[in-house]
Design a protein around this motif. Sequence first.
Motif, PDB file in Angstrom:
ATOM      1  N   UNK A 101       3.617  31.240  75.389  1.00  0.00           N
ATOM      2  CA  UNK A 101       3.563  30.836  73.983  1.00  0.00           C
ATOM      3  C   UNK A 101       4.360  29.563  73.717  1.00  0.00           C
ATOM      4  N   UNK A 102       5.551  29.469  74.300  1.00  0.00           N
ATOM      5  CA  UNK A 102       6.416  28.319  74.010  1.00  0.00           C
ATOM      6  C   UNK A 102       5.984  27.053  74.752  1.00  0.00           C
ATOM      7  N   UNK A 124       7.404  39.315  68.912  1.00  0.00           N
ATOM      8  CA  UNK A 124       7.564  37.879  69.175  1.00  0.00           C
ATOM      9  C   UNK A 124       6.739  37.063  68.189  1.00  0.00           C
ATOM     10  N   UNK A 125       5.487  37.496  67.992  1.00  0.00           N
ATOM     11  CA  UNK A 125       4.601  36.748  67.105  1.00  0.00           C
ATOM     12  C   UNK A 125       5.012  36.869  65.645  1.00  0.00           C
ATOM     13  N   UNK A 126       5.543  38.033  65.279  1.00  0.00           N
ATOM     14  CA  UNK A 126       5.853  38.308  63.875  1.00  0.00           C
ATOM     15  C   UNK A 126       7.247  37.845  63.457  1.00  0.00           C
ATOM     16  N   UNK A 127       8.225  37.887  64.387  1.00  0.00           N
ATOM     17  CA  UNK A 127       9.608  37.609  63.978  1.00  0.00           C
ATOM     18  C   UNK A 127      10.262  36.416  64.667  1.00  0.00           C
ATOM     19  N   UNK A 128       9.756  35.999  65.832  1.00  0.00           N
ATOM     20  CA  UNK A 128      10.382  34.896  66.573  1.00  0.00           C
ATOM     21  C   UNK A 128       9.652  33.569  66.368  1.00  0.00           C
ATOM     22  N   UNK A 129       8.338  33.573  66.602  1.00  0.00           N
ATOM     23  CA  UNK A 129       7.577  32.322  66.536  1.00  0.00           C
ATOM     24  C   UNK A 129       7.625  31.631  65.170  1.00  0.00           C
ATOM     25  N   UNK A 130       7.680  32.376  64.044  1.00  0.00           N
ATOM     26  CA  UNK A 130       7.771  31.680  62.762  1.00  0.00           C
ATOM     27  C   UNK A 130       8.978  30.743  62.648  1.00  0.00           C
ATOM     28  N   UNK A 131      10.056  31.040  63.369  1.00  0.00           N
ATOM     29  CA  UNK A 131      11.231  30.153  63.361  1.00  0.00           C
ATOM     30  C   UNK A 131      10.911  28.810  64.013  1.00  0.00           C
ATOM     31  N   UNK A 132       9.866  28.767  64.828  1.00  0.00           N
ATOM     32  CA  UNK A 132       9.446  27.535  65.486  1.00  0.00           C
ATOM     33  C   UNK A 132       8.250  26.899  64.778  1.00  0.00           C
TER      34      UNK A 132
END
Length: 401
Positions: A101-102, A124-132
């Motif tokens: 993903x990254x 990861x998709x719901x809580x981590x990626x939005x920060x990026x």
Amino acid sequence: MEKKFTPQGFGSAAVHAGHLQDPNYAHQTPIYASSTYVFDTAEQGMRRFAGEEEGYIYSRYGNPTIAEAERKITALETFGLDVQAKGILHASGMAAISTLLLSTLRAGDKILTHYSLYSGTDNVMRTILPHFGIEAITMDMQDLEKVEDVIQHDRHIKLLYLETPANPTIQIVDIEELTAIAKRYNLHVACDNTFATPYLQQPFRYGVDYIVHSTTKFLNGHGTAIGGILIGSDVERMKDHITKSHRILGGNGNPFDAFLLTQGIKTLELRMERHCSNAVKVADYLEKHPAVAKVNYEGLVSHPGYEVAKKQMRKPGAMLSFELKGGMEAGVDCMNRLQFCTRTVSLGTVDTLLCHPPSMTHFSVPKEQRERYGITDGLIRMNVGIENVEDILADLEQAIR
């Protein structure tokens, strides 16, 4: 002496593929427990760092034991196909997914995916990626026209992410049809093939770009080591951009776990045959049980993905889930009454494992979202092992009231 024989059977490939003769002629590739490697000259070190000479530098960058596991799994995912690919072993399945993903998405991009993903992937998709600045769109991918409509009207979607069979509802999505849609709009496609393994399903056959596995599961087969792999069909991109991202992010595997993984893979075909034959019998038993409201298993005609699974899988897999009529209380009671089967999370081991997703693996997923995905309070997920099936059935009989 270099072997030039090409195995014709999948089981033979599982035993022999990826192996290179050890310089000291060890029968099995040794565990190379070294963090770093020496150079004959300063110039040799310079050439290796510049990529002008093959060779090992530092075990976060590569290791002989790890390399064998990478080659073996890649050989199985491409077995019988006219596809070149490269695999990169990771410390876990989630590390492999994170590298994917990254390294393929940037701020403003979107992922299109479906319901009932593994909870770690969902998180990861719901809580981590939005920060990026990366957004995930989750939808029902059974409606192919709607999938194409969503892609057609949102050019920010760059990656189609599939997991089939999905965890824990055993949802089946059509890899071939969804990949064809994605390719019309120049999207990359990734598929989590953990539940199926390359013995049952080969996503590269349908034009998928990336495959991920939690190697902890069926590939290892014995619950002895954590690991993950990312395999890509664009070899040059895997060697360059993806490898660089992997090294920087630091999610590398280790030689001890890679050794255990390599040994486990050698019996993959034999294990999956027994896993699958047992699972068919267990699913049939559960579907007829008066205390069971629903059985999720792609080998049952009642499963909505039955025909698609027949098309893209060699045979139904080893994973199933079933919903007890008594809800949360019945689910917990069933788990507590088990005597022969194992009460634990994870999957893919030779023994039969049961877990209660609403209170365990998918506890972090909001209840409303869980239920929308079909993860009800009475749902039990089951990894059907390779024991004698009559013992598995006897334990279920006394555990399910």
